[in-house]
Design a protein around this motif. Structure first.
Motif, PDB file in Angstrom:
ATOM      1  N   GLU A  18       0.453  -1.045  -0.132  1.00 12.12           N
ATOM      2  CA  GLU A  18      -0.163  -0.132  -0.115  1.00 12.12           C
ATOM      3  C   GLU A  18       0.653   1.167  -0.002  1.00 12.12           C
ATOM      4  O   GLU A  18       0.383   1.970  -0.536  1.00 12.12           O
ATOM      5  N   ALA A  19       1.925   1.203   0.759  1.00 10.42           N
ATOM      6  CA  ALA A  19       2.881   2.186   1.061  1.00 10.42           C
ATOM      7  C   ALA A  19       3.174   2.501  -0.814  1.00 10.42           C
ATOM      8  O   ALA A  19       3.565   3.642  -0.569  1.00 10.42           O
ATOM      9  N   VAL A  20       3.957   1.079  -1.038  1.00 13.92           N
ATOM     10  CA  VAL A  20       4.342   2.027  -2.334  1.00 13.92           C
ATOM     11  C   VAL A  20       3.401   2.512  -3.688  1.00 13.92           C
ATOM     12  O   VAL A  20       3.863   3.068  -4.319  1.00 13.92           O
ATOM     13  N   LEU A  21       2.374   1.808  -3.412  1.00 15.28           N
ATOM     14  CA  LEU A  21       0.591   2.378  -4.247  1.00 15.28           C
ATOM     15  C   LEU A  21       0.346   4.214  -4.142  1.00 15.28           C
ATOM     16  O   LEU A  21       0.663   4.890  -4.747  1.00 15.28           O
ATOM     17  N   THR A 212       1.064   7.874  -8.294  1.00 13.69           N
ATOM     18  CA  THR A 212       1.797   6.979  -7.422  1.00 13.69           C
ATOM     19  C   THR A 212       3.296   7.947  -7.771  1.00 13.69           C
ATOM     20  O   THR A 212       3.822   8.677  -8.589  1.00 13.69           O
ATOM     21  N   SER A 213       4.291   8.139  -6.558  1.00 12.96           N
ATOM     22  CA  SER A 213       5.377   8.352  -6.968  1.00 12.96           C
ATOM     23  C   SER A 213       6.036   7.481  -6.733  1.00 12.96           C
ATOM     24  O   SER A 213       5.901   6.580  -6.459  1.00 12.96           O
ATOM     25  N   ALA A 214       7.225   7.616  -7.488  1.00  7.59           N
ATOM     26  CA  ALA A 214       9.148   6.258  -7.577  1.00  7.59           C
ATOM     27  C   ALA A 214      10.175   7.048  -7.661  1.00  7.59           C
ATOM     28  O   ALA A 214      10.821   7.307  -7.379  1.00  7.59           O
ATOM     29  N   ASN A 215       9.672   8.697  -7.219  1.00  7.94           N
ATOM     30  CA  ASN A 215      11.102   9.565  -6.696  1.00  7.94           C
ATOM     31  C   ASN A 215      11.584   8.606  -5.399  1.00  7.94           C
ATOM     32  O   ASN A 215      10.861   8.029  -5.101  1.00  7.94           O
ATOM     33  N   SER A 216      12.396   9.510  -4.669  1.00  6.77           N
ATOM     34  CA  SER A 216      13.607   9.263  -3.495  1.00  6.77           C
ATOM     35  C   SER A 216      12.404   9.045  -2.176  1.00  6.77           C
ATOM     36  O   SER A 216      12.319   8.812  -1.123  1.00  6.77           O
ATOM     37  N   ILE A 217      10.885   9.750  -2.295  1.00  4.03           N
ATOM     38  CA  ILE A 217      10.247   9.756  -1.545  1.00  4.03           C
ATOM     39  C   ILE A 217       9.740   8.012  -1.271  1.00  4.03           C
ATOM     40  O   ILE A 217       8.836   8.233  -0.327  1.00  4.03           O
ATOM     41  N   ASN A 218       9.575   7.766  -2.081  1.00  2.12           N
ATOM     42  CA  ASN A 218       8.688   6.512  -1.952  1.00  2.12           C
ATOM     43  C   ASN A 218       9.499   5.068  -2.076  1.00  2.12           C
ATOM     44  O   ASN A 218      10.523   5.356  -2.057  1.00  2.12           O
ATOM     45  N   ILE A 219       8.905   4.675  -0.648  1.00  2.75           N
ATOM     46  CA  ILE A 219       9.515   3.675   0.170  1.00  2.75           C
ATOM     47  C   ILE A 219      10.080   2.822  -0.409  1.00  2.75           C
ATOM     48  O   ILE A 219      11.111   1.978  -0.370  1.00  2.75           O
ATOM     49  N   GLY A 220       9.578   2.726  -1.748  1.00  2.00           N
ATOM     50  CA  GLY A 220       9.760   1.082  -2.548  1.00  2.00           C
ATOM     51  C   GLY A 220      10.862   1.594  -3.087  1.00  2.00           C
ATOM     52  O   GLY A 220      11.244   0.745  -3.393  1.00  2.00           O
ATOM     53  N   ARG A 221      11.434   2.827  -3.291  1.00  2.00           N
ATOM     54  CA  ARG A 221      12.980   2.617  -3.771  1.00  2.00           C
ATOM     55  C   ARG A 221      13.436   2.914  -2.388  1.00  2.00           C
ATOM     56  O   ARG A 221      14.965   2.279  -2.630  1.00  2.00           O
ATOM     57  N   LEU A 222      13.170   3.383  -1.552  1.00  2.00           N
ATOM     58  CA  LEU A 222      14.390   3.218   0.049  1.00  2.00           C
ATOM     59  C   LEU A 222      15.443   2.227   0.051  1.00  2.00           C
ATOM     60  O   LEU A 222      16.435   1.860   0.234  1.00  2.00           O
TER      61      LEU A 222
END
Ligand SMILES: *Cc1c(COP(=O)(O)O)cnc(C)c1O
Length: 439
Positions: A18-21, A212-222
């Motif tokens: 969910e957090a990723v989306l 939805t986001s995909a930059n470094s604010i997305n926890i799925g990137r971090l």
């Protein structure tokens, strides 16, 4: 592991998927883990013979046991990481952790590719689609563009500051086509970032466009960025004489935050060094205790030109708003453009190797750190964040010689740029998104 907003840890927690989306929390905060698992035993079990996929798969399962069994975790790691980091020796005491062997030749490939794989999986399960909205100062966008290009259920919109990314970065953003659209913003990276943040909290947009986001604010990137710190640790743990320190060229501070998470989960390192260019908000905070965001300044290490690093919110959360002493684990070093060029040149003169301007801030910071500890056996692993061939103009100027451009990038220079110019306002972004994607 569950997640809440950095701005309201008492709100109901959500799963990783969910957090990723969602990307950004509805209150404008960043999603962050609610707890810190103790993974010391697992981390100690990694060794020099562990591959990057071994480490990544084991970590995915340990962090998200409710979502992935061992086989599914390994399958995700294999799908997300068809490329690997490499460790090389630069000079006594300093190693480079090369993170530029992925499709866009920068470390952001690791986070972007993992995010793309996870998101596609989540959307397929739900029968949903998503529009990824992201701001880039150069490398995020190209990593995201490559990672998501031709993925099903997903469209990508990338905002970049006109005239502030290198010609090659611009080609990487604007030539893929298909589900990837580039918006050339007449403003700075901070404008782009603000527009994206504002779009995520805009009521109309939230209702009509599945953003939805995909930059470094997305926890799925971090999260996946923590894996290469652990892999590097495993490679080196038998060889290290004394202390192990990671030095991280930083802008928005996602990479460094991922390293700090690995440390909180049990990776035994003694220090992190935050190398910045003259956008020195965090080094200043470490010295003075005062965080003063300001407009970004343009430098040679342009992917680090960030005047208001988003991940500061996560760093504050990790250090419990000052209850834990951040300055005891993190040292800041500020590196100006002249020093970046001098470092690129003296590394080339000594080794014949080209390093990129971002990596140069890290090498200079690592040397500064070691000089303050004469006679110690400290090992500093400096993250080499991009391939030098992405910044040939800077090498030409600093060294008088040019690195080779990797084949996969050279090919892009031949393609035709396609970008839509827009004003640096939420309104202009909003009308573009509503027109194109409203459901
Ligand atoms: C994005 C980037 C950085 C900065 O990373 P953050 O996670 O934003 O601190 C450093 N070097 C390169 C090459 C980058 O692309």
């Amino acid at each position: 592991m569950r997640f809440t907003s950095t701005r309201d840890s008492s709100a109901e927690s959500i799963t990783f998927g969910e957090a990723v989306l969602r990307g950004l929390a509805p209150d404008g905060g960043l999603y962050h883990p609610t707890d810190e698992p103790d993974l010391r035993a697992l981390i100690r079990s990694f060794g020099a013979d562990s591959t990057f996929v071994d480490v990544a798969g084991a970590m995915i399962q340990a962090l998200f046991p409710e979502q992935y069994d061992a086989a599914a975790a390994r399958a995700l790691a294999l799908k997300a990481f068809p490329f690997e980091p490499r460790l090389t020796r630069l000079e006594p005491g300093i190693l480079l952790l090369e993170l530029f062997h992925g499709p866009s030749c920068a470390f952001k490939d690791f986070g972007a590719s993992f995010l793309a794989a996870t998101m596609e999986e989540q959307l397929a399960q739900r029968g949903d689609r998503a529009v990824i909205l992201t701001a880039t100062s150069g490398d995020t966008g190209s990593a995201v563009a490559h990672a998501f290009h031709r993925r099903e259920h997903i469209d990508v919109v990338i905002l970049y500051p006109s005239g502030r990314v290198s010609p090659l970065q611009e080609q990487q953003l604007t030539t893929l086509g298909g589900n990837v659209t580039a918006l050339e913003v007449e403003g700075s990276f901070d404008d782009c970032q603000r527009m994206v943040k504002d779009a995520f909290v805009d009521e109309t947009l939230r209702q009509d466009v599945p953003l939805t986001s995909a930059n470094s604010i997305n926890i799925g990137r971090l999260i996946p960025q923590s894996f290469y710190y652990l892999w590097a640790f495993a490679q080196l743990k038998e060889q290290i004489q004394d202390e192990l320190v990671f030095c991280v060229p930083s802008g928005n501070f996602g990479n460094l935050t991922a390293g700090i998470l690995a440390w909180r989960w049990g990776m035994p390192v003694s220090q992190f060094i935050a190398a910045t260019n003259t956008n020195d908000v965090i080094p200043e905070y470490l010295r003075s205790g005062v965080f003063t965001p300001r407009p970004s300044i343009r430098t040679l290490a342009n992917a680090m030109d960030v005047g208001n690093p988003s991940n500061f919110e996560r760093m504050k959360t990790i250090f419990s708003d000052g209850m834990l002493d951040i300055a005891s684990v993190l040292t800041g070093v500020v590196v100006d453009d002249e020093t970046i060029k001098a470092t690129m040149k003296n590394v080339y003169d000594a080794t014949g190797e080209f390093i990129c301007p971002h990596t140069a801030t890290g090498v200079y910071a690592a040397r500064t750190f070691l000089e303050a500890e004469p006679g110690s056996d400290t090992t500093v692993v400096t993250l080499a964040t991009a391939h030098a061939g992405k910044f040939i103009e800077v090498s030409r100027d600093a060294i008088g010689a040019e690195p080779e451009i990797p084949e996969r990038l050279a090919e892009l220079m031949q393609r035709k740029k396609e970008a839509t110019r827009i004003a640096p306002t939420l309104d202009s972004l909003k009308s573009f998104l509503m027109e194109r994607y409203s459901t």
